[in-house]
Design a protein around this motif. Sequence first.
Motif, short mmCIF file in Angstrom:
data_model
loop_
_atom_site.label_atom_id
_atom_site.label_comp_id
_atom_site.label_asym_id
_atom_site.label_seq_id
_atom_site.Cartn_x
_atom_site.Cartn_y
_atom_site.Cartn_z
N ALA A 1 -1.82 138.04 44.49
CA ALA A 1 -3.09 138.75 44.37
C ALA A 1 -4.14 137.81 43.81
O ALA A 1 -3.83 136.97 42.95
N GLU A 2 -5.37 137.97 44.29
CA GLU A 2 -6.44 137.03 43.95
C GLU A 2 -7.74 137.79 43.70
O GLU A 2 -8.21 138.51 44.58
N ALA A 3 -8.32 137.64 42.53
CA ALA A 3 -9.63 138.19 42.24
C ALA A 3 -10.71 137.33 42.89
O ALA A 3 -10.62 136.10 42.86
N MET B 1 -5.17 139.65 48.94
CA MET B 1 -3.74 139.38 48.90
C MET B 1 -3.35 138.38 49.97
O MET B 1 -4.00 138.29 51.02
N THR B 2 -2.24 137.66 49.69
CA THR B 2 -1.68 136.70 50.64
C THR B 2 -0.16 136.81 50.62
O THR B 2 0.44 136.80 49.53
N VAL C 1 -15.01 134.76 37.17
CA VAL C 1 -14.16 135.55 38.05
C VAL C 1 -12.74 135.45 37.50
O VAL C 1 -12.24 134.34 37.26
N ARG C 2 -12.09 136.60 37.31
CA ARG C 2 -10.80 136.60 36.60
C ARG C 2 -9.76 137.45 37.32
O ARG C 2 -10.03 138.59 37.69
N THR C 3 -8.58 136.88 37.51
CA THR C 3 -7.42 137.60 38.05
C THR C 3 -6.54 138.03 36.89
O THR C 3 -6.11 137.19 36.09
N GLU C 4 -6.23 139.33 36.80
CA GLU C 4 -5.35 139.85 35.77
C GLU C 4 -4.19 140.60 36.42
O GLU C 4 -4.37 141.30 37.43
N VAL C 5 -2.99 140.46 35.84
CA VAL C 5 -1.83 141.24 36.25
C VAL C 5 -1.20 141.82 34.99
O VAL C 5 -0.87 141.08 34.06
N ASN C 6 -1.08 143.14 34.96
CA ASN C 6 -0.52 143.85 33.81
C ASN C 6 -1.24 143.49 32.51
O ASN C 6 -0.63 143.34 31.45
N GLY C 7 -2.57 143.34 32.61
CA GLY C 7 -3.39 143.05 31.45
C GLY C 7 -3.40 141.61 31.01
O GLY C 7 -4.13 141.24 30.07
N VAL D 1 -2.86 145.30 39.09
CA VAL D 1 -3.72 144.14 39.32
C VAL D 1 -5.16 144.52 39.04
O VAL D 1 -5.60 145.63 39.36
N ARG D 2 -5.90 143.59 38.45
CA ARG D 2 -7.32 143.81 38.19
C ARG D 2 -8.10 142.56 38.57
O ARG D 2 -7.68 141.43 38.25
N ALA D 3 -9.23 142.76 39.25
CA ALA D 3 -10.20 141.71 39.49
C ALA D 3 -11.42 142.01 38.64
O ALA D 3 -11.96 143.12 38.69
N VAL D 4 -11.85 141.02 37.89
CA VAL D 4 -13.02 141.16 37.02
C VAL D 4 -14.04 140.11 37.40
O VAL D 4 -13.75 138.91 37.35
N VAL D 5 -15.22 140.56 37.81
CA VAL D 5 -16.32 139.64 38.09
C VAL D 5 -17.44 139.98 37.11
O VAL D 5 -18.02 141.07 37.15
#
Length: 273
Positions: free
Chosen positions: A125-127, A158-159, A201-207, A257-261
Amino acid sequence: MKYLARTATGDPLLGDDGRYVPLGAVEPDLKSVRNALPRAAAGDLGDVADATADPVPTEDVSFGAPLASFGKLWGIGLNYEEHAGDLDEQRPEEPASFTKPSSVLTGPGGPIRLPPESQSERVTAEAELAVVMGRTCRNVDEADVGNVVAGYLPVIDMTAEDVLQRNPRFLTRAKSYDTFLVPGAALAVPEGRLDLEPLSVRTEVNGEVRAENEVRNMLFPPAEIVSFHSDVMTLEPGDLFSTGTPGAAPIDPGDEVRAVVESIGTVDAPVTR
């Protein structure tokens, strides 16, 4: 910042900081968010304060996708040099772009459904920061891109990484499973010029933060991406450019999953199979 959005039942909304009203209560001639995109690009959207309806707090709104349907879906690979290094890839000399079919889209909140393990055992997964076009245009100079962009979204891309690693020509398939693109609920429409460079730009998984970088560190900034592709094809309202990720994270069923911009928004999605 103003926001264009839709309820879960498809009603168009206009928002500002923390509240929303029906779009028609501000712009009676606009019947959909898609109709509003050219006006957003021109900076001519009205104000929530002038609405003929009472505003509703954001937390009381059940959101659907910001558009009933997007146009062309473009992704940009390897757009942060650090991420390219993580993948042992050479820095591209031009935007490394690819397209995704509309069937990849899922609503804000997902879920992200992983393909059967017989097809892929490693999905990442990618933010990303996404740019949404507001006007039909061709051959746009970088300096004029702000006049044709309606706004910005956070997205989760996603990839199927093991599919891609078998052969780089499998990129389209690796990117095209159902639910492999999760857009944020609200299109952020800047009031005046927005400096994207310092935004993170931030990729988060389970916080947990799995990757983070700033737009200034993109190899090809958003304005260059739009300008470059406008020399290739006609761009239209609703076309979306997902501008690349600072880093990917493997995901499994049960993950969140969380994407934060920064200054644009966030989008979350649970992972299932």
